[in-house]
Design a protein around this motif. Structure first.
Motif: not given
Length: 105
Positions: A64-68, A74-75, A85-94, A96-101
């Motif tokens: 699954w992918r989410d977008f700004h 976005a994710a 499941v597994g690692v999820w990645r997240f990005w700010n509007l600019d 930059t990558e946020e810490p994953g879960t």
């Protein structure tokens, strides 16, 4: 779902008329309700993709992918039978990558 089930495409609009959700669905075996099965896409009101992924028998499954609203990521992560499941990645509007879960811990 049975392989011979009839696939139907649903489109749910915003009040403006722009498409908010578009997804594949099949009629449940008892024919009492629709079940999401196949591609699912959510849109921002400006028409860009907000979220995309797959459903299997009514549950999120696979990538699954989410977008700004500007189209930037976005994710991103995976579902298995409706659960993250597994690692999820997240990005700010600019961008930059946020810490994953990690949902496997």
């Amino acid at each position: 779902m049975s392989p011979e089930a009839d696939l139907n495409i649903a489109e749910i609009p915003y009040e403006s008329g722009a498409i908010k959700f578009r997804y594949a669905r099949v009629l449940s075996p008892d024919k009492t309700r629709w079940v999401r099965h196949g591609l699912f896409v959510a849109y921002h009101e400006n028409g860009t993709v907000a979220s995309e992924g797959q459903y299997v028998d009514g549950k999120e499954d696979g990538l699954w992918r989410d977008f700004h609203p500007d189209g930037r990521p976005a994710a991103e992560g995976r579902y298995r039978e409706g659960q993250e499941v597994g690692v999820w990645r997240f990005w700010n509007l600019d961008g930059t990558e946020e810490p994953g879960t990690n949902y496997d811990n």
